[in-house]
Write an enzyme that holds these catalytic residues in place. Structure first.
Site, mmCIF file in Angstrom:
data_model
loop_
_atom_site.group_PDB
_atom_site.id
_atom_site.type_symbol
_atom_site.label_atom_id
_atom_site.label_comp_id
_atom_site.label_asym_id
_atom_site.label_seq_id
_atom_site.Cartn_x
_atom_site.Cartn_y
_atom_site.Cartn_z
ATOM 1 C CB ILE A 47 43.556 63.210 105.102
ATOM 2 C CG1 ILE A 47 42.356 63.737 104.301
ATOM 3 C CG2 ILE A 47 44.789 63.129 104.219
ATOM 4 C CD1 ILE A 47 41.933 62.869 103.160
ATOM 5 C CG LEU A 94 47.688 65.197 110.514
ATOM 6 C CD1 LEU A 94 48.438 65.369 111.831
ATOM 7 C CD2 LEU A 94 47.197 66.544 110.011
ATOM 8 C CB CYS A 105 47.344 66.390 115.290
ATOM 9 S SG CYS A 105 48.879 66.832 116.119
ATOM 10 C CG ASN A 118 41.212 70.975 113.304
ATOM 11 O OD1 ASN A 118 40.753 70.543 112.247
ATOM 12 N ND2 ASN A 118 42.468 70.803 113.666
ATOM 13 N N GLY A 156 32.591 71.986 106.645
ATOM 14 C CA GLY A 156 31.552 72.481 105.756
ATOM 15 C C GLY A 156 30.498 73.302 106.489
ATOM 16 N N GLY A 166 37.811 76.858 103.542
ATOM 17 C CA GLY A 166 38.338 75.512 103.409
ATOM 18 C C GLY A 166 37.543 74.629 102.481
#
Length: 321
Positions: A78, A80, A137, A201, A226, A280
């Protein structure tokens, strides 16, 4: 242990130096700022809501396609995407506070100063219970590496946030598994002032489209999440908790995440050493998953005779002889 009444289980969960009414949160990036999720469950019934990661400025994110299904999981790139800290504080936080949500705000930046800028903007804001520092990140000042790949840069970011954040707000460092030693990064974060650790993460991965013969994601790489990553996540939590038990660095609460879909999955993290869990990827096909996991965790604890959640935290270490 003899089974007990599930309703009698005390789910109070350690959080920083304080507590939350229960251990279940959402994982950053999977439920936005909570508006979509609120259509399916009362946000106030969760221990906390972890927001998608927020940066000082609006960000459009990567080009599409930026998601791909994988066996037992998904890959996302994505980038961020977000509206920036000013919009979040003015438009999203009041909405969350009105609904009684306890908000763990995930923040990031391309430079150390930008992490601190976001954290400072949260001081005194309604509903905020903590700051999650997403050090996993890109660090543009270090040739695209992530802050969390290096103990020194991890320390610098966490220290900068802890110095400007309200002392009453716990600061959690979010760690990546894509390192040689996750315990070394955890030590650096705690020594810098982290009040807790979020683990883990996503894992970096690539999907190749065998029809186009090129990477499926526009940004080439993405984060794998997942059930496929759950054993890795449990291992990271187990190792860090073991190091804390051994006195290698100060003990802080761990918020465990990575492929949690059921209460038994959540219990696995708790036994490994997590005092909280975040759901999540599961919300993409089951928006009620966080509350369902909470109910199933309560039942799983009761079935094993645990009167309190905290009695189960790290128990696998004591029984592993």
């Amino acid at each position: 242990m003899n089974a007990i009444d599930p309703e009698s289980v005390d789910l109070t969960a350690p959080f920083g130096a304080g507590t939350l009414p229960n251990p279940v949160s959402t994982a950053s990036g999977c439920a936005g700022y909570g508006r979509e999720l609120a259509k399916f469950l009362p946000l106030a019934e969760l221990g906390s809501i972890t927001t998608k990661t927020i940066m000082p400025y609006p960000r459009s994110g990567r080009a599409t396609p930026r998601m791909a299904e994988t066996p037992s999981g998904m890959l996302n790139g994505i980038g961020l995407q977000g509206s920036g800290i000013e919009h979040f504080v003015e438009q999203e936080l009041p909405w969350l506070a009105e609904r009684g949500a306890r908000v763990l705000v995930s923040v990031a930046g391309e430079r150390v100063e930008e992490f601190a800028e976001c954290a400072r903007a949260l001081n005194g804001q309604p509903g905020v219970v903590g700051v999650e520092v997403n050090i996993s990140c890109p660090n543009v000042d270090n040739r695209g590496l992530v802050f969390a790949a290096n103990p020194a840069t991890s320390h610098d970011v966490v220290q900068a946030v802890r110095e400007v954040a309200d002392p009453a707000l716990p600061v959690y460092a979010k760690l990546t598994p894509d390192v040689t030693s996750v315990t070394d990064i955890a030590k650096a974060c705690v020594r810098a002032g982290a009040d807790g650790l979020s683990m883990i993460n996503t894992l970096l991965g690539i999907v190749i489209d065998t029809d186009t013969l090129r990477p499926h994601l526009a940004g080439t790489t993405g984060g794998l999440s997942g059930p496929a990553i759950r054993p890795v996540a449990v291992r990271c939590v187990y190792e860090v908790h073991a190091a804390m038990r051994a006195g290698q660095f100060a003990a802080v609460p761990i918020l465990g995440m990575g492929g949690i879909r059921t209460g038994r999955d959540a219990l696995e993290f708790v036994l490994a050493g997590a005092s909280g869990v975040a759901v999540g990827t599961a919300v993409f096909n089951d928006p009620t998953a966080p509350l369902r996991v909470l109910d199933e965790l309560r039942e799983a604890l009761a079935a094993r005779g645990f009167a309190k959640l905290t009695d189960a935290v790290g128990l696998a270490h004591h029984l592993n002889h």
